[in-house]
Design an enzyme around this catalytic site. Structure first.
Site, PDB file in Angstrom:
ATOM      1  CG  ASP A 138      -2.093   0.971   1.061  1.00  0.00           C
ATOM      2  OD1 ASP A 138      -2.424   1.327  -0.098  1.00  0.00           O
ATOM      3  OD2 ASP A 138      -2.675   1.368   2.080  1.00  0.00           O
ATOM      4  CG  HIS A 145      -4.837  10.455   3.089  1.00  0.00           C
ATOM      5  ND1 HIS A 145      -5.886  10.316   3.969  1.00  0.00           N
ATOM      6  CD2 HIS A 145      -3.892   9.574   3.504  1.00  0.00           C
ATOM      7  CE1 HIS A 145      -5.596   9.383   4.868  1.00  0.00           C
ATOM      8  NE2 HIS A 145      -4.384   8.918   4.604  1.00  0.00           N
ATOM      9  CD  GLU A 210      -6.243   4.723   4.941  1.00  0.00           C
ATOM     10  OE1 GLU A 210      -5.599   3.985   4.165  1.00  0.00           O
ATOM     11  OE2 GLU A 210      -5.724   5.401   5.847  1.00  0.00           O
ATOM     12  CD  GLU A 212      -5.523   2.951   0.049  1.00  0.00           C
ATOM     13  OE1 GLU A 212      -4.735   2.323  -0.697  1.00  0.00           O
ATOM     14  OE2 GLU A 212      -5.340   3.092   1.278  1.00  0.00           O
ATOM     15  CG  ASP A 244      -5.657   0.454   3.920  1.00  0.00           C
ATOM     16  OD1 ASP A 244      -5.697  -0.586   4.595  1.00  0.00           O
ATOM     17  OD2 ASP A 244      -4.737   1.289   3.997  1.00  0.00           O
ATOM     18  NE  ARG A 248      -7.800   6.354  10.014  1.00  0.00           N
ATOM     19  CZ  ARG A 248      -7.143   6.139   8.882  1.00  0.00           C
ATOM     20  NH1 ARG A 248      -5.878   5.726   8.898  1.00  0.00           N
ATOM     21  NH2 ARG A 248      -7.741   6.328   7.728  1.00  0.00           N
ATOM     22  CD  GLN A 251      -2.859   4.424  10.919  1.00  0.00           C
ATOM     23  OE1 GLN A 251      -4.087   4.440  10.836  1.00  0.00           O
ATOM     24  NE2 GLN A 251      -2.089   4.887   9.952  1.00  0.00           N
ATOM     25  CE  LYS A 264      -3.200   2.284   7.497  1.00  0.00           C
ATOM     26  NZ  LYS A 264      -4.241   2.781   6.571  1.00  0.00           N
ATOM     27  CB  THR A 268      -7.438  -4.917   2.289  1.00  0.00           C
ATOM     28  OG1 THR A 268      -6.512  -4.641   3.330  1.00  0.00           O
ATOM     29  CG2 THR A 268      -7.281  -3.893   1.168  1.00  0.00           C
ATOM     30  CD  GLU A 384      -8.120  12.488   4.549  1.00  0.00           C
ATOM     31  OE1 GLU A 384      -7.902  13.256   3.605  1.00  0.00           O
ATOM     32  OE2 GLU A 384      -8.213  11.248   4.429  1.00  0.00           O
TER      33      GLU A 384
HETATM   34 MN    MN Z   1      -4.073   3.006   2.918  1.00  0.00          MN
END
Ligand code: MN
Length: 440
Positions: A138, A145, A210, A212, A244, A248, A251, A264, A268, A384
């Protein structure tokens, strides 16, 4: 870079009527590949091409329709349900098969009568991953972002000094890549409730998505051998939508100094239909750097990449909560963005990945990184959109969200449309959050 040919002709119509509808994703100009079996059966997976609301079963299509010797041989791996073997045939074979499928599915085709019985309603197809995913990397090529997330953690220096020079990435986990529709279980992990407290094992309370794109790698380079920019796009078969899923709170505690891990690796999601680079040819854009930004190092630069390295793909994310589903309320759009805003192109990701000698193999998956837009409200993640979990998003039914709750469904979509080209779309990538299992 693929040149335009007869398969991109916007006037081309299909004898499969639903492919000609104005809002159709799977027009005859698209022809994406997917792997499926009939709903309710355990039969071996087979490859198909989506056309309108139907799937053309390629095993039956090879058997029941005349193709000519050259095409018949190229169809063999697809008829056997093996996308990786087909990807290994390379770009010339892909183009030849695309031209043959376009001809066969075009209005008035003499193959129509043979192929009608090879169609299955898409609703009757249980989709699998398009192929076994080999390895998964990834990247972090969404500048907006990276800037928005950086601002949350480092207001004085949102972008780290390497960002505009090196395509940042990490090696992810292929075993937990799942096809759209597969539920995703909220992960457990180490979470630190506050700076003053020790970490505890708990279910994530800041579960996020996420938005993507995923690129399916085709072909191989030997260990120790790099793929130059001039050859990089020959190593990408096509694109899918990729979610993804990210925890948080896990993370934030674990990521230093080696990057994301359990935050993560629990899931996915990929959309099932691979939109080929050939189909995306009308939607290429120049790759440009804003004035004042460093130009890519020479190994990440090429005339073709400058001319048309970027992809004009409109992207969006939608949310449907359990309460909305119960009230039969449609998913609500959270944001939209465009893949052309990425800071690095697919070609640059492939070339950078291999410049040190890493061998990429057919079936490997490259994630672009979260593709946010430049404006506030265009974030490709809740991190975000909720400004780091500080500002709740109010949904139409009055519910509020900072992060995902159990029962929430996230839907990603991607569509290409511009004047002079026929619209093509990616379909959707969706997944519903399941409650965490109880901590031991
Ligand atoms: Mn990602």
């Amino acid at each position: 870079m693929t040149a335009l040919d007869a398969t991109h002709d916007p006037a081309l119509q299909s004898w499969v009527e639903s492919a000609n509808a104005p809002g159709a994703d799977f027009t005859i100009q698209n022809l994406p590949y997917g792997r499926f079996r009939r709903v309710g059966t355990e039969e071996p997976l087979r490859m198909g091409v989506a056309i309108g609301d139907q799937v053309l079963d390629l095993r039956l299509a090879r058997e029941l329709s005349p193709w000519g010797e050259g095409i018949d041989a190229l169809l063999a791996p697809l008829a056997e349900g093996d996308l990786i073997a087909f990807m290994d045939l390379g770009p010339r074979a892909w183009k030849a098969v695309r031209a043959a499928l376009s001809h066969a599915l075009a209005a008035g085709s003499d193959q129509g009568p043979f192929l009608e019985s090879c169609l299955l309603p898409r609703a009757g197809a249980a989709m699998a991953l398009p192929c076994t995913v080999g390895e998964y990397t990834d990247f972090y090529s969404g500048l907006h972002h990276a800037s928005a997330v950086g601002r949350l953690f480092r207001p004085d220096q949102p972008l780290l000094p390497n960002y505009k020079w090196v395509p940042v990435g990490y090696h992810g986990r292929a075993s937990s890549v799942v096809v759209s529709g597969t539920p995703v279980q909220r992960p457990l992990g180490q979470i630190r409730p506050s700076d003053a407290a020790p970490p505890e094992l708990a279910a994530s309370r800041r579960l996020d998505f996420e938005l993507e794109l995923g690129a399916l790698v085709a072909g191989g380079n030997a260990l120790g051998e790099a793929v130059p920019m001039a050859k990089a796009e020959d190593r990408v078969f096509g694109l899918v939508l990729l979610n993804d899923w990210s925890a948080r709170d896990i993370q934030a505690w674990e990521y230093q100094p080696l990057g994301p891990f359990l935050s993560k690796n629990f899931g996915t999601s990929l959309s099932p239909w691979v939109v080929t680079l050939d189909a995306l040819a009308p939607f290429r854009r120049p790759f440009v750097r804003p004035a004042g930004d460093p130009q890519p190092l020479p190994y990440l630069d090429s005339p073709a990449n400058r001319a048309a390295g970027a992809f004009d793909i409109g992207l969006g994310a939608w949310l449907q909560t359990a309460a909305m589903r119960q009230a039969r309320q449609a998913p609500q759009r959270l944001m939209h963005s465009n893949a052309a805003d990425a800071y690095w192109t697919l070609g640059q990701l492939v070339t950078h990945h291999t410049v040190g000698g890493c061998n990429l193999r057919s079936g490997d998956l490259l994630g672009t990184g979260t593709l946010s837009g430049p404006a506030p409200g265009q974030g490709g993640s809740l991190l975000e959109l909720s400004e780091g979990g500080r500002k709740a998003i109010t949904l139409a039914g009055g519910e509020q969200r900072l992060f995902l709750e159990d029962g929430d469904t996230v839907v990603l979509r991607g569509v290409c449309q511009r004047a002079g080209a026929r619209r093509i779309g990616f379909g959707s990538c969706h997944g519903t959050v399941l409650a965490a299992r109880a901590p031991a």
